[in-house]
Design a protein around this motif. Structure first.
Motif, short mmCIF file in Angstrom:
data_model
loop_
_atom_site.label_atom_id
_atom_site.label_comp_id
_atom_site.label_asym_id
_atom_site.label_seq_id
_atom_site.Cartn_x
_atom_site.Cartn_y
_atom_site.Cartn_z
N CYS A 183 -50.41 -9.83 23.04
CA CYS A 183 -50.36 -11.46 23.50
C CYS A 183 -49.17 -12.31 23.44
O CYS A 183 -49.13 -13.53 23.70
CB CYS A 183 -51.48 -12.04 22.48
SG CYS A 183 -53.17 -10.89 22.64
N ASP A 184 -48.02 -11.60 23.50
CA ASP A 184 -46.86 -12.32 23.59
C ASP A 184 -46.81 -13.07 24.87
O ASP A 184 -46.99 -12.08 26.04
CB ASP A 184 -45.59 -11.39 23.27
CG ASP A 184 -44.39 -12.31 23.29
OD1 ASP A 184 -43.92 -12.48 22.08
OD2 ASP A 184 -43.71 -12.69 24.18
N PRO A 185 -46.24 -14.19 24.98
CA PRO A 185 -46.19 -14.93 26.23
C PRO A 185 -45.55 -14.35 27.46
O PRO A 185 -45.50 -14.59 28.30
CB PRO A 185 -46.12 -16.45 25.86
CG PRO A 185 -45.34 -16.19 24.51
CD PRO A 185 -45.96 -15.09 23.93
N VAL A 191 -50.45 -6.79 27.13
CA VAL A 191 -49.60 -5.38 27.33
C VAL A 191 -50.10 -4.65 26.31
O VAL A 191 -50.86 -4.86 25.29
CB VAL A 191 -47.89 -5.63 26.81
CG1 VAL A 191 -47.85 -5.90 25.66
CG2 VAL A 191 -47.12 -4.63 27.62
N ASN A 192 -49.94 -3.32 26.77
CA ASN A 192 -50.46 -2.16 25.75
C ASN A 192 -49.28 -1.80 24.96
O ASN A 192 -48.06 -2.02 25.43
CB ASN A 192 -50.79 -0.88 26.56
CG ASN A 192 -52.02 -1.10 27.28
OD1 ASN A 192 -53.20 -0.93 26.90
ND2 ASN A 192 -51.76 -1.29 28.72
N VAL A 193 -49.43 -1.50 23.80
CA VAL A 193 -48.23 -1.18 22.78
C VAL A 193 -48.00 -0.11 22.20
O VAL A 193 -49.08 0.45 21.52
CB VAL A 193 -48.06 -2.41 21.87
CG1 VAL A 193 -46.83 -2.42 21.01
CG2 VAL A 193 -48.47 -3.97 22.31
N GLY A 194 -46.86 0.73 22.42
CA GLY A 194 -46.84 1.94 21.98
C GLY A 194 -45.87 2.28 20.71
O GLY A 194 -44.67 1.54 21.19
N PHE A 195 -46.16 3.17 19.67
CA PHE A 195 -45.38 3.05 18.58
C PHE A 195 -44.87 4.39 18.57
O PHE A 195 -45.78 5.41 18.38
CB PHE A 195 -45.89 2.69 17.53
CG PHE A 195 -46.40 1.16 17.29
CD1 PHE A 195 -47.57 0.60 18.00
CD2 PHE A 195 -45.76 0.36 16.48
CE1 PHE A 195 -47.64 -0.49 17.99
CE2 PHE A 195 -46.18 -1.09 16.39
CZ PHE A 195 -47.17 -1.54 17.21
N MET A 196 -43.55 4.88 18.86
CA MET A 196 -43.01 6.44 19.24
C MET A 196 -42.34 6.58 18.12
O MET A 196 -41.34 6.08 17.72
CB MET A 196 -42.65 6.10 20.42
CG MET A 196 -41.69 7.43 20.81
SD MET A 196 -41.07 7.73 22.45
CE MET A 196 -39.84 6.13 22.50
N GLN A 197 -42.39 7.69 17.60
CA GLN A 197 -41.66 8.43 16.61
C GLN A 197 -41.01 9.84 17.40
O GLN A 197 -41.97 10.48 17.82
CB GLN A 197 -42.33 8.99 15.49
CG GLN A 197 -41.54 9.91 14.35
CD GLN A 197 -42.25 10.36 13.18
OE1 GLN A 197 -43.34 10.10 13.20
NE2 GLN A 197 -41.67 11.22 12.37
N ILE A 198 -39.80 9.94 17.53
CA ILE A 198 -39.21 10.81 18.27
C ILE A 198 -38.69 12.21 17.36
O ILE A 198 -38.25 12.11 16.29
CB ILE A 198 -37.84 10.56 18.98
CG1 ILE A 198 -38.11 9.37 19.93
CG2 ILE A 198 -37.35 11.77 19.49
CD1 ILE A 198 -37.10 9.18 20.75
#
Ligand SMILES: N[C@H](CCC[C@H](N)C(=O)O)C(=O)O
Length: 276
Positions: A183-185, A191-198
């Motif tokens: 919900c950031d302006p 937006v969809n938010v992905g948390f990625m560990q490589i």
């Protein structure tokens, strides 16, 4: 009014799929919320409508509604279930199906092993196309300032995605940061938010807080978005296995200007009728 539906999922990202060709259906945000409600309705992350084609060269039109009732541009796991649904229902005999969506046409290909490959189109990186408020396009952006400063990547797969890097997926602050970033302006359409560990250049682990839903067991467009951002950061190969809580997807992206291809399963759970 009685409505026939099929319950499906892609790696645990679950859907109510409705044939809106043979059934007359005026979908509204209220109706999609009702169908998606896990206590007062059927229960799902998204409601998917199979409609008659609107674009030349396509066989069907594909509409997607989040559990909060918002209609959105794209859904990757849903696209695989869409392909299985129209083939199982005998609505097409093709194994290479062109489908129109609000984000433009996509191609669904049934593989001999039962998996579905989807050409998800070319990712959009210009901030205005995401949409994301930024002075210029960049591989990474600073979101927020001070001690809570975050570095994110931003990309559209037809729908908007922010991607951030985490050291340990199990400890990722999904519930804390997901809704705040969603919900950031600076994301005027959320937006969809992905948390990625490589893990290495050919393997990542990913959790996704989905716009309009919350954390899901898998997100197809989120997997595509994470690979695009990881490649732009110079950390990933062209072919990447994306392991989500619900299972793994195979993603391929040759680089800027190329389509992203996603391959994975699609499962039917049950069929039913609901009185509206
Ligand atoms: N929540 C997403 C739509 C569903 C995406 C996801 N289920 C997928 O498999 O791509 C959005 O608001 O853009």
């Amino acid at each position: 009014m009685r409505l026939h539906f099929t319950k499906m999922h892609g790696l645990g990202n679950d859907f109510v799929v409705i044939d809106a060709i043979s059934q007359r259906l005026d979908m509204t945000p209220e109706l999609s919320r009702r169908l998606a409600d896990r206590r007062f309705g059927i229960g799902c992350d998204q409601v998917l409508l199979v409609e008659a084609a609107r674009l030349p060269g396509t066989e069907f039109h594909y509409r997607i509604f989040n559990a909060d009732g918002s209609e959105v541009e794209q859904c990757g796991n849903g696209a695989r279930c869409f392909a299985r649904f129209v083939r199982d229902q005998g609505l097409t005999r093709s194994d290479d199906i062109a489908v129109g969506t609000a984000a433009g046409p996509i191609r669904l290909k049934a593989q001999p092993d039962g998996q579905i490959s989807v050409d998800m189109g070319v990712p959009q990186l210009d901030p205005a196309a995401i949409p994301f408020q930024a002075r210029r396009r960049a591989a990474a952006y600073d979101l927020w300032q001070g001690c809570s400063a975050l570095r994110i990547g931003a990309v559209s797969m037809g729908n908007p995605h922010a991607v951030l890097h985490v050291e340990d997926i199990a400890q990722a602050p999904v519930a804390e940061l997901g809704p705040r970033i969603e919900c950031d302006p600076r994301f005027p359409r959320r937006v969809n938010v992905g948390f990625m560990q490589i893990i290495d250049a050919a393997h990542i682990r990913l959790r996704v807080w989905e716009r309009g839903v919350g954390e899901t067991l898998a997100c197809g467009t989120g997997a595509c978005a994470a690979v695009v951002i990881g490649r732009l950061w110079g950390e990933l190969d062209e072919a990447v296995e994306v392991t989500l809580p619900g299972g793994a997807l195979q993603i391929q992206w040759a680089g800027e200007g190329a389509s992203v291809t996603m391959t994975g399963p699609a499962a039917r759970v049950f069929e039913g009728d609901i009185e509206l």
